[in-house]
Write an enzyme that holds these catalytic residues in place. Sequence first.
Site, PDB file in Angstrom:
ATOM      1  N   GLY A 197       0.837  -1.207   0.000  1.00 35.28           N
ATOM      2  CA  GLY A 197       0.000   0.000   0.000  1.00 35.28           C
ATOM      3  C   GLY A 197       0.868   1.252   0.000  1.00 35.28           C
ATOM      4  O   GLY A 197       0.455   2.302   0.497  1.00 35.28           O
ATOM      5  N   LEU A 206      -2.932  -7.425  -5.291  1.00 31.68           N
ATOM      6  CA  LEU A 206      -3.008  -8.314  -4.125  1.00 31.68           C
ATOM      7  C   LEU A 206      -4.383  -8.957  -3.962  1.00 31.68           C
ATOM      8  O   LEU A 206      -4.608  -9.690  -3.004  1.00 31.68           O
ATOM      9  CB  LEU A 206      -2.631  -7.544  -2.850  1.00 31.68           C
ATOM     10  CG  LEU A 206      -1.207  -6.977  -2.819  1.00 31.68           C
ATOM     11  CD1 LEU A 206      -0.958  -6.212  -1.520  1.00 31.68           C
ATOM     12  CD2 LEU A 206      -0.161  -8.082  -2.977  1.00 31.68           C
ATOM     13  N   SER A 221      -7.973  -2.267  11.949  1.00 28.72           N
ATOM     14  CA  SER A 221      -8.911  -1.135  11.979  1.00 28.72           C
ATOM     15  C   SER A 221      -9.670  -1.175  13.303  1.00 28.72           C
ATOM     16  O   SER A 221      -9.817  -2.247  13.896  1.00 28.72           O
ATOM     17  CB  SER A 221      -9.915  -1.269  10.840  1.00 28.72           C
ATOM     18  OG  SER A 221     -10.968  -0.341  11.001  1.00 28.72           O
ATOM     19  N   TYR A 237     -15.726  -5.753   5.241  1.00 29.58           N
ATOM     20  CA  TYR A 237     -14.603  -4.932   5.714  1.00 29.58           C
ATOM     21  C   TYR A 237     -14.307  -5.266   7.185  1.00 29.58           C
ATOM     22  O   TYR A 237     -13.183  -5.604   7.540  1.00 29.58           O
ATOM     23  CB  TYR A 237     -14.915  -3.441   5.546  1.00 29.58           C
ATOM     24  CG  TYR A 237     -13.743  -2.569   5.925  1.00 29.58           C
ATOM     25  CD1 TYR A 237     -12.663  -2.437   5.065  1.00 29.58           C
ATOM     26  CD2 TYR A 237     -13.700  -1.910   7.155  1.00 29.58           C
ATOM     27  CE1 TYR A 237     -11.565  -1.665   5.417  1.00 29.58           C
ATOM     28  CE2 TYR A 237     -12.606  -1.134   7.513  1.00 29.58           C
ATOM     29  CZ  TYR A 237     -11.547  -1.011   6.640  1.00 29.58           C
ATOM     30  OH  TYR A 237     -10.460  -0.247   6.993  1.00 29.58           O
TER      31      TYR A 237
HETATM   32  P1  NAI Z   1      -5.456   4.330   0.776  1.00 25.30           P
HETATM   33  O1  NAI Z   1      -6.558   4.031  -0.178  1.00 25.30           O
HETATM   34  O2  NAI Z   1      -4.925   5.712   0.818  1.00 25.30           O
HETATM   35  O3  NAI Z   1      -4.224   3.332   0.486  1.00 25.30           O
HETATM   36  C1  NAI Z   1      -4.427   1.965   0.285  1.00 25.30           C
HETATM   37  C2  NAI Z   1      -3.409   1.463  -0.713  1.00 25.30           C
HETATM   38  O4  NAI Z   1      -3.661   0.086  -0.923  1.00 25.30           O
HETATM   39  C3  NAI Z   1      -3.511   2.160  -2.086  1.00 25.30           C
HETATM   40  O5  NAI Z   1      -2.248   2.636  -2.507  1.00 25.30           O
HETATM   41  C4  NAI Z   1      -4.035   1.073  -2.982  1.00 25.30           C
HETATM   42  O6  NAI Z   1      -3.567   1.167  -4.333  1.00 25.30           O
HETATM   43  C5  NAI Z   1      -3.500  -0.189  -2.290  1.00 25.30           C
HETATM   44  N1  NAI Z   1      -4.278  -1.332  -2.737  1.00 25.30           N
HETATM   45  C6  NAI Z   1      -5.628  -1.464  -2.695  1.00 25.30           C
HETATM   46  N2  NAI Z   1      -5.999  -2.573  -3.350  1.00 25.30           N
HETATM   47  C7  NAI Z   1      -4.855  -3.174  -3.797  1.00 25.30           C
HETATM   48  C8  NAI Z   1      -4.593  -4.328  -4.553  1.00 25.30           C
HETATM   49  N3  NAI Z   1      -5.567  -5.119  -5.028  1.00 25.30           N
HETATM   50  N4  NAI Z   1      -3.308  -4.633  -4.840  1.00 25.30           N
HETATM   51  C9  NAI Z   1      -2.304  -3.835  -4.405  1.00 25.30           C
HETATM   52  N5  NAI Z   1      -2.491  -2.715  -3.699  1.00 25.30           N
HETATM   53  C10 NAI Z   1      -3.757  -2.385  -3.403  1.00 25.30           C
HETATM   54  O7  NAI Z   1      -5.944   3.850   2.194  1.00 25.30           O
HETATM   55  P2  NAI Z   1      -5.400   4.050   3.679  1.00 25.30           P
HETATM   56  O8  NAI Z   1      -6.445   4.768   4.416  1.00 25.30           O
HETATM   57  O9  NAI Z   1      -4.011   4.520   3.718  1.00 25.30           O
HETATM   58  O10 NAI Z   1      -5.491   2.548   4.178  1.00 25.30           O
HETATM   59  C11 NAI Z   1      -4.379   1.801   4.624  1.00 25.30           C
HETATM   60  C12 NAI Z   1      -4.917   0.680   5.489  1.00 25.30           C
HETATM   61  O11 NAI Z   1      -5.525   1.244   6.643  1.00 25.30           O
HETATM   62  C13 NAI Z   1      -5.985  -0.170   4.842  1.00 25.30           C
HETATM   63  O12 NAI Z   1      -5.756  -1.514   5.181  1.00 25.30           O
HETATM   64  C14 NAI Z   1      -7.269   0.313   5.464  1.00 25.30           C
HETATM   65  O13 NAI Z   1      -8.239  -0.682   5.513  1.00 25.30           O
HETATM   66  C15 NAI Z   1      -6.783   0.666   6.851  1.00 25.30           C
HETATM   67  N6  NAI Z   1      -7.621   1.612   7.584  1.00 25.30           N
HETATM   68  C16 NAI Z   1      -7.870   2.861   7.083  1.00 25.30           C
HETATM   69  C17 NAI Z   1      -8.615   3.764   7.818  1.00 25.30           C
HETATM   70  C18 NAI Z   1      -8.876   5.141   7.350  1.00 25.30           C
HETATM   71  O14 NAI Z   1      -9.705   5.823   7.965  1.00 25.30           O
HETATM   72  N7  NAI Z   1      -8.217   5.641   6.336  1.00 25.30           N
HETATM   73  C19 NAI Z   1      -9.177   3.375   9.128  1.00 25.30           C
HETATM   74  C20 NAI Z   1      -8.831   2.056   9.564  1.00 25.30           C
HETATM   75  C21 NAI Z   1      -8.083   1.217   8.808  1.00 25.30           C
END
Ligand code: NAI
Length: 283
Positions: free
Chosen positions: A8, A42, A116, A157
């Site tokens: 990510g 992924l 999360s 989720y």
């Molecule tokens: P984001 O959307 O900014 O980043 C997520 C990254 O994962 C992106 O770069 C995306 O391209 C990559 N990704 C998604 N699907 C993919 C795939 N099939 N193959 C390869 N890469 C893939 O999201 P964020 O907020 O930085 O999220 C990071 C983690 O934190 C996630 O696991 C999310 O569930 C978790 N999270 C986020 C919260 C929030 O409020 N932003 C709250 C709690 C957990």
Amino acid sequence: MGVYAVTGSASGMGRAAAEKLRADGHNVIGVDQRDADVVADLSTPRGRSNAAAAVLDRADGRLDGAVLAAGVGPLPGAENVGLILSVNYFGVTELLDAWRPALAAAKKAKVVVVASNSTTTMPMVPNRAVRALLDGDLDRAVRTLRLFRSAATSLAYGGSKIAVARWLRRNAVRPEWAGAGIRLNALAPGAILTPLLERQLATPREARTVRAFPVPVGGFGSPDQLAQWMVFMLSDAADFLCGSVVFVDGGSDAYFRADDWPTRVPTRRLVRYGLQFWRGSRR
Ligand code: NAI
């Protein structure tokens, strides 16, 4: 300086963590579906095994740590249930299983998985789906969740994050991980202002739900704050941290569960441990 894999890495918290580690002089191998050292999807078994192998190749068989931040939010549409479960659960567990020997080679590696606070604050996540994931059965988990129709992706989720946290806690204490010097820990963020949350806020209905959710300290967290926690949990400070799920959520989990946690270990488990100890001491 160490070698770290960050999934990510193209956005949000993963990106902030990769930037911080690089600024500290570490070699970071970013994994994402775009703009990364290792570009991989992924959500598929093939994408995950290619990503795992490409990282091991670049790391030359030794990883000092990893941040598993790639994830998909609760996208609407029942067709997305499998995608959410695949990226958020198997995108963590299959990569870590593949990387375990390289992590063990570093002797005191640290891993941070991004779970999360949905693990504890989302109601009605079916245990059957969580169990199916922990059994490695994606189809059973998808079938179970689709019965919930319009709620299916939110529950997927929450279910993916509960399952990944339980997988982590089960494995963190085992000889193959703890005994090999690998520290597995998780962060449980609340609402963090990343592109994932921005997409939710762009939909009026979802924005209302997000904004109405109790956050005692108010507002949203920032990806940079979470990246600071990740770097800390990758440092020597985490030598004695094992299987912990650290909530960084502005107080939402405490708000809902002040009296539910800590709870003691069930007596039958303590009795079983006592018997094992007693038998062992008589040998
Ligand atoms: P984001 O959307 O900014 O980043 C997520 C990254 O994962 C992106 O770069 C995306 O391209 C990559 N990704 C998604 N699907 C993919 C795939 N099939 N193959 C390869 N890469 C893939 O999201 P964020 O907020 O930085 O999220 C990071 C983690 O934190 C996630 O696991 C999310 O569930 C978790 N999270 C986020 C919260 C929030 O409020 N932003 C709250 C709690 C957990």
